[in-house]
Design an enzyme around this catalytic site. Structure first.
Site, PDB file in Angstrom:
ATOM      1  N   SER A  40       5.011  16.127 -26.649  1.00 35.20           N
ATOM      2  CA  SER A  40       4.394  16.295 -27.969  1.00 35.20           C
ATOM      3  C   SER A  40       3.882  17.721 -28.054  1.00 35.20           C
ATOM      4  O   SER A  40       3.658  18.374 -27.019  1.00 35.20           O
ATOM      5  CB  SER A  40       3.204  15.328 -28.082  1.00 35.20           C
ATOM      6  OG  SER A  40       2.396  15.651 -29.204  1.00 35.20           O
TER       7      SER A  40
ATOM      8  N   TYR B  89      -4.480  10.898 -25.156  1.00 35.70           N
ATOM      9  CA  TYR B  89      -3.103  11.291 -25.512  1.00 35.70           C
ATOM     10  C   TYR B  89      -2.829  12.726 -25.071  1.00 35.70           C
ATOM     11  O   TYR B  89      -1.783  13.021 -24.477  1.00 35.70           O
ATOM     12  CB  TYR B  89      -2.942  11.131 -27.027  1.00 35.70           C
ATOM     13  CG  TYR B  89      -1.551  11.326 -27.565  1.00 35.70           C
ATOM     14  CD1 TYR B  89      -0.633  10.279 -27.566  1.00 35.70           C
ATOM     15  CD2 TYR B  89      -1.150  12.549 -28.121  1.00 35.70           C
ATOM     16  CE1 TYR B  89       0.643  10.445 -28.100  1.00 35.70           C
ATOM     17  CE2 TYR B  89       0.110  12.720 -28.644  1.00 35.70           C
ATOM     18  CZ  TYR B  89       1.011  11.672 -28.636  1.00 35.70           C
ATOM     19  OH  TYR B  89       2.271  11.836 -29.161  1.00 35.70           O
TER      20      TYR B  89
HETATM   21  P1  NAD Z   1       6.766   4.404 -32.585  1.00 38.51           P
HETATM   22  O1  NAD Z   1       5.469   3.682 -32.590  1.00 38.51           O
HETATM   23  O2  NAD Z   1       7.590   4.433 -33.832  1.00 38.51           O
HETATM   24  O3  NAD Z   1       7.685   3.879 -31.408  1.00 38.51           O
HETATM   25  C1  NAD Z   1       7.167   3.639 -30.136  1.00 38.51           C
HETATM   26  C2  NAD Z   1       8.157   2.843 -29.345  1.00 38.51           C
HETATM   27  O4  NAD Z   1       7.590   2.590 -28.058  1.00 38.51           O
HETATM   28  C3  NAD Z   1       8.484   1.471 -29.946  1.00 38.51           C
HETATM   29  O5  NAD Z   1       9.835   1.158 -29.704  1.00 38.51           O
HETATM   30  C4  NAD Z   1       7.564   0.529 -29.162  1.00 38.51           C
HETATM   31  O6  NAD Z   1       8.039  -0.811 -29.114  1.00 38.51           O
HETATM   32  C5  NAD Z   1       7.623   1.207 -27.815  1.00 38.51           C
HETATM   33  N1  NAD Z   1       6.509   0.838 -26.948  1.00 38.51           N
HETATM   34  C6  NAD Z   1       5.191   0.926 -27.191  1.00 38.51           C
HETATM   35  N2  NAD Z   1       4.494   0.455 -26.148  1.00 38.51           N
HETATM   36  C7  NAD Z   1       5.411   0.083 -25.230  1.00 38.51           C
HETATM   37  C8  NAD Z   1       5.317  -0.478 -23.933  1.00 38.51           C
HETATM   38  N3  NAD Z   1       4.136  -0.771 -23.363  1.00 38.51           N
HETATM   39  N4  NAD Z   1       6.460  -0.758 -23.279  1.00 38.51           N
HETATM   40  C9  NAD Z   1       7.663  -0.507 -23.852  1.00 38.51           C
HETATM   41  N5  NAD Z   1       7.802   0.035 -25.061  1.00 38.51           N
HETATM   42  C10 NAD Z   1       6.686   0.321 -25.737  1.00 38.51           C
HETATM   43  O7  NAD Z   1       6.391   5.877 -32.114  1.00 38.51           O
HETATM   44  P2  NAD Z   1       7.154   7.294 -32.219  1.00 38.51           P
HETATM   45  O8  NAD Z   1       6.400   8.123 -33.177  1.00 38.51           O
HETATM   46  O9  NAD Z   1       8.607   7.118 -32.394  1.00 38.51           O
HETATM   47  O10 NAD Z   1       6.822   7.878 -30.775  1.00 38.51           O
HETATM   48  C11 NAD Z   1       7.762   7.978 -29.749  1.00 38.51           C
HETATM   49  C12 NAD Z   1       7.321   9.049 -28.774  1.00 38.51           C
HETATM   50  O11 NAD Z   1       7.245  10.296 -29.454  1.00 38.51           O
HETATM   51  C13 NAD Z   1       5.938   8.790 -28.167  1.00 38.51           C
HETATM   52  O12 NAD Z   1       5.945   9.165 -26.799  1.00 38.51           O
HETATM   53  C14 NAD Z   1       5.056   9.734 -28.962  1.00 38.51           C
HETATM   54  O13 NAD Z   1       3.911  10.114 -28.249  1.00 38.51           O
HETATM   55  C15 NAD Z   1       5.997  10.880 -29.182  1.00 38.51           C
HETATM   56  N6  NAD Z   1       5.626  11.746 -30.303  1.00 38.51           N
HETATM   57  C16 NAD Z   1       5.559  11.263 -31.563  1.00 38.51           C
HETATM   58  C17 NAD Z   1       5.198  12.114 -32.586  1.00 38.51           C
HETATM   59  C18 NAD Z   1       5.109  11.657 -34.007  1.00 38.51           C
HETATM   60  O14 NAD Z   1       4.593  12.420 -34.832  1.00 38.51           O
HETATM   61  N7  NAD Z   1       5.590  10.470 -34.365  1.00 38.51           N
HETATM   62  C19 NAD Z   1       4.910  13.444 -32.314  1.00 38.51           C
HETATM   63  C20 NAD Z   1       4.989  13.910 -31.021  1.00 38.51           C
HETATM   64  C21 NAD Z   1       5.346  13.044 -30.010  1.00 38.51           C
END
Ligand code: NAD
Length: 260
Positions: free
Chosen positions: A142, A155
């Site tokens: 991130s 985080y």
């Molecule tokens: P999201 O909530 O849409 O998806 C998260 C996914 O992780 C889902 O498939 C969920 O079922 C799975 N998950 C959650 N807990 C779990 C567990 N204990 N075991 C197995 N699977 C689990 O989130 P996203 O925004 O797509 O985030 C994905 C990654 O990207 C994360 O690591 C997040 O920190 C990172 N990220 C997101 C953003 C953003 O703005 N959305 C920015 C930077 C980084």
């Protein structure tokens, strides 16, 4: 591009992980999906990806906070496909609260899912990658792996940890044909971000519209959300042979956020 290779993308039933799984399948990789969600919807997705791209797609519901479940998932994938050639550590959760009110269980859950899970998948995937002399590991970190924001102590700590872990493992595997990189998205409008808007509004005492304008997009000079497709395309590039000389990199894809 990835025909005959197998990708395992943690947290790929939603958001960024799903986008990455779609892109790797479209480029010919067999895919192990992981994550929570409605069983019928996941089965529909599995079937759709498999039919559309003529690849094998499995789903494993292992909970990334549980090392023994990760061990079982990795063992099953490697037994079935011979190796996890493309490992994408993407599963992540968020919780927004001042440090002196931060729930202790949330702290440990964020560290387990966002950081320690990657240690487990990597340690379990690497032996088969080494045997093949080829592997790609992409950790979805991130912008918060590079800079901090208030109220996200767990985080930010976990994502900075991912950056350090990425560099250390990249050095260890540099001569083995295995690259290890981290991608650092800015704000992507996924369920993870949508859910934190009300909490951020409460924590800062402002409206949800003000959170989007003055907190989220204010951080990004482009004033645009990063898209799932952009993060997926960068991840696929890092998995390609053209990216063989990129390792140990912690790459921002955040609309200029960390350039400030
Ligand atoms: P999201 O909530 O849409 O998806 C998260 C996914 O992780 C889902 O498939 C969920 O079922 C799975 N998950 C959650 N807990 C779990 C567990 N204990 N075991 C197995 N699977 C689990 O989130 P996203 O925004 O797509 O985030 C994905 C990654 O990207 C994360 O690591 C997040 O920190 C990172 N990220 C997101 C953003 C953003 O703005 N959305 C920015 C930077 C980084």
């Amino acid at each position: 591009m990835f025909i005959g290779k197998t990708a395992l993308v943690t947290g790929s039933t939603s958001g960024i992980g799903l986008g990455i799984a779609r892109t790797l399948a479209a480029r010919g990789a067999n895919v192990v999906l992981n994550g929570f969600g409605d069983g019928r919807e996941i089965e529909r997705l599995r079937h759709e990806l498999s039919e559309m791209h003529d690849v094998q797609v499995r789903h494993d519901g292992a909970d990334m906070s549980q090392p023994e479940q990760i061990e079982r998932m990795m063992g099953t994938a490697i037994a079935e496909f011979g190796a996890v050639d493309l490992l994408v550590n993407n599963a992540g959760i968020q919780h927004v609260a001042p440090v002196d009110e931060f729930p202790v269980d949330k702290w440990y859950a964020i560290l387990a899912i966002n950081l320690s899970a990657s240690f487990h998948t990597v340690r379990l995937a690497v032996p088969a990658m080494k045997r093949k002399g080829w592997g790609r590991i992409v950790n979805v970190a991130s912008a918060h792996a590079l800079v901090a924001s208030k109220y996200k102590s767990a985080y930010v700590a976990a994502k900075h940890g991912v950056a350090g872990f990425t560099k250390a493992v990249a050095l260890e595997l540099a001569e083995a044909g295995i690259t290890v990189n981290a991608v650092c998205p800015g704000y992507v409008l996924t369920p993870l971000v949508e859910q934190q808007i009300p909490d951020t509004a409460r924590a800062r005492g402002i409206t949800e519209q003000e959170v989007i304008r003055d907190v989220l997009l204010a951080a990004q000079p482009t004033r645009q959300f990063v898209t799932v497709e952009q993060v997926a395309a960068l991840t696929a590039f890092l998995c390609s042979d053209d990216a063989a000389s990129i390792t140990g990199a912690v790459l921002p894809i955040e609309g200029g956020w960390t350039a400030q």
